[in-house]
Design a protein around this motif. Structure first.
Motif, PDB file in Angstrom:
ATOM      1  N   PHE A 184      -1.972  -5.762   0.908  1.00 46.65           N
ATOM      2  CA  PHE A 184      -2.417  -6.197  -0.418  1.00 46.65           C
ATOM      3  C   PHE A 184      -3.944  -6.315  -0.442  1.00 46.65           C
ATOM      4  O   PHE A 184      -4.547  -6.857   0.490  1.00 46.65           O
ATOM      5  CB  PHE A 184      -1.808  -7.557  -0.773  1.00 46.65           C
ATOM      6  N   ASP A 185      -4.534  -5.839  -1.516  1.00 46.99           N
ATOM      7  CA  ASP A 185      -5.980  -5.962  -1.710  1.00 46.99           C
ATOM      8  C   ASP A 185      -6.256  -7.245  -2.490  1.00 46.99           C
ATOM      9  O   ASP A 185      -6.290  -7.235  -3.726  1.00 46.99           O
ATOM     10  CB  ASP A 185      -6.516  -4.744  -2.459  1.00 46.99           C
ATOM     11  N   PHE A 186      -6.446  -8.341  -1.770  1.00 50.72           N
ATOM     12  CA  PHE A 186      -6.604  -9.627  -2.444  1.00 50.72           C
ATOM     13  C   PHE A 186      -7.974  -9.796  -3.096  1.00 50.72           C
ATOM     14  O   PHE A 186      -8.217 -10.805  -3.765  1.00 50.72           O
ATOM     15  CB  PHE A 186      -6.331 -10.761  -1.457  1.00 50.72           C
ATOM     16  N   ASN A 188      -8.766  -7.844  -5.393  1.00 50.17           N
ATOM     17  CA  ASN A 188      -8.378  -7.506  -6.756  1.00 50.17           C
ATOM     18  C   ASN A 188      -7.621  -8.698  -7.341  1.00 50.17           C
ATOM     19  O   ASN A 188      -6.538  -9.053  -6.871  1.00 50.17           O
ATOM     20  CB  ASN A 188      -7.484  -6.256  -6.736  1.00 50.17           C
ATOM     21  N   GLN A 190      -5.878  -9.254  -9.993  1.00 50.38           N
ATOM     22  CA  GLN A 190      -4.512  -9.070 -10.492  1.00 50.38           C
ATOM     23  C   GLN A 190      -3.523  -8.943  -9.344  1.00 50.38           C
ATOM     24  O   GLN A 190      -2.412  -9.474  -9.407  1.00 50.38           O
ATOM     25  CB  GLN A 190      -4.432  -7.840 -11.394  1.00 50.38           C
ATOM     26  N   VAL A 191      -3.923  -8.248  -8.274  1.00 49.78           N
ATOM     27  CA  VAL A 191      -3.072  -8.157  -7.091  1.00 49.78           C
ATOM     28  C   VAL A 191      -2.835  -9.547  -6.513  1.00 49.78           C
ATOM     29  O   VAL A 191      -1.700  -9.901  -6.138  1.00 49.78           O
ATOM     30  CB  VAL A 191      -3.714  -7.243  -6.025  1.00 49.78           C
ATOM     31  N   ASP A 194      -0.488 -11.536  -8.803  1.00 55.93           N
ATOM     32  CA  ASP A 194       0.884 -11.039  -8.676  1.00 55.93           C
ATOM     33  C   ASP A 194       1.513 -11.541  -7.372  1.00 55.93           C
ATOM     34  O   ASP A 194       2.705 -11.903  -7.345  1.00 55.93           O
ATOM     35  CB  ASP A 194       0.903  -9.511  -8.705  1.00 55.93           C
ATOM     36  N   TYR A 195       0.725 -11.553  -6.313  1.00 54.74           N
ATOM     37  CA  TYR A 195       1.240 -12.043  -5.028  1.00 54.74           C
ATOM     38  C   TYR A 195       1.532 -13.536  -5.113  1.00 54.74           C
ATOM     39  O   TYR A 195       2.570 -14.004  -4.626  1.00 54.74           O
ATOM     40  CB  TYR A 195       0.235 -11.759  -3.916  1.00 54.74           C
TER      41      TYR A 195
END
Length: 251
Positions: A184-186, A188, A190-191, A194-195
């Protein structure tokens, strides 16, 4: 290429066996922490010592001594209900070194709790992951599979030089074996959100959730990841997810 963290060698689990494995210095720390209501912050200074009254409380962990033993020690993890009171290490050269070595850098298939280089030792990342063996010092994390235990033991503590951090558990659940920080690209937002939404409502048959906490973009999540109790299934992890809720400055 990173190796899978799940194909580990088994040993004895928790309880009395765990207490036999800790070293003398570790037992002293456990006695210190268990003798006080966590976080282990001294009471207000007596009036006879006015010069001390405005100072932050003393950190109960002697990091100078610990670092003289092994400079890779950067934190101390204390989960009272699970009898977990252990140093956390980060190797500067090998992400998986402490998967198979103890706190003194001796080979030990049960390893010792550690963090990888993708995370900062000041615990400032939006998502930090600490790893440890189910059949090592993290066996008692499976206590959180019980709903009553989960709801009665929602807070734990991480000590670092200059701070005592309080974390409140968001959820505990089974997860697949993907490498979270690589998957996961944290950076970002939105990522990340979502996580966080998944962590608050994990899609897992075995799960417990604390409905009284909410994560947002500013939250600091600490995840403790260990194996499941099934020694023959390396595809499943058990994760305790907790959010930073308190920061006590110490000296």
């Amino acid at each position: 290429m990173r190796k899978n963290l799940d194909g580990t060698v088994a040993g004895a689990a928790a309880g009395a066996w765990w207490l036999l494995r800790v070293g003398e210095s570790q037992q002293r720390v456990i006695q210190t922490l268990d003798s006080e209501d966590p976080p282990a912050i001294p009471e207000e200074q007596p009036s006879s010592a006015p010069a001390e009254k405005d100072l932050p409380p003393q950190n109960p962990i002697d990091f100078a001594s610990l670092k003289s033993e092994n400079s890779d020690i950067f934190a101390w993890l204390y989960i009272p209900g699970c009898e977990i009171s252990v140093p956390v290490l980060q190797s500067p050269t090998d992400d998986l070194f402490y998967l198979t070595h103890d706190r003194d850098k001796n080979y030990d298939p049960l390893g010792t709790p550690f963090m990888q280089l993708a995370n900062s030792t000041d615990l400032s990342d939006p998502v930090t992951v600490i790893y440890g063996h189910n059949k090592g010092l993290f066996g008692t994390l499976h206590y959180f599979e019980d709903a009553e235990f989960f709801s009665g033991n929602l807070d734990f503590y991480v000590y670092v030089p200059g701070h005592v951090y309080t974390y409140t558990i968001v959820s505990a659940y089974q997860y697949d074996s993907r490498h979270i920080l690589n998957s996961f690209d944290f950076s970002n937002e939105q990522v990340l959100l979502d996580y966080f939404a998944f962590v608050q409502n994990p899609d897992s048959i075995m799960r417990n959730v604390n409905p009284n906490v909410t994560l947002d973009a500013s939250s600091k999540l600490l995840q403790i990841s260990t194996c499941t109790t099934d020694l023959y299934d390396s595809s499943v992890r058990y994760i305790i997810s907790a959010v930073l809720t308190g920061d006590q400055e110490t000296r």
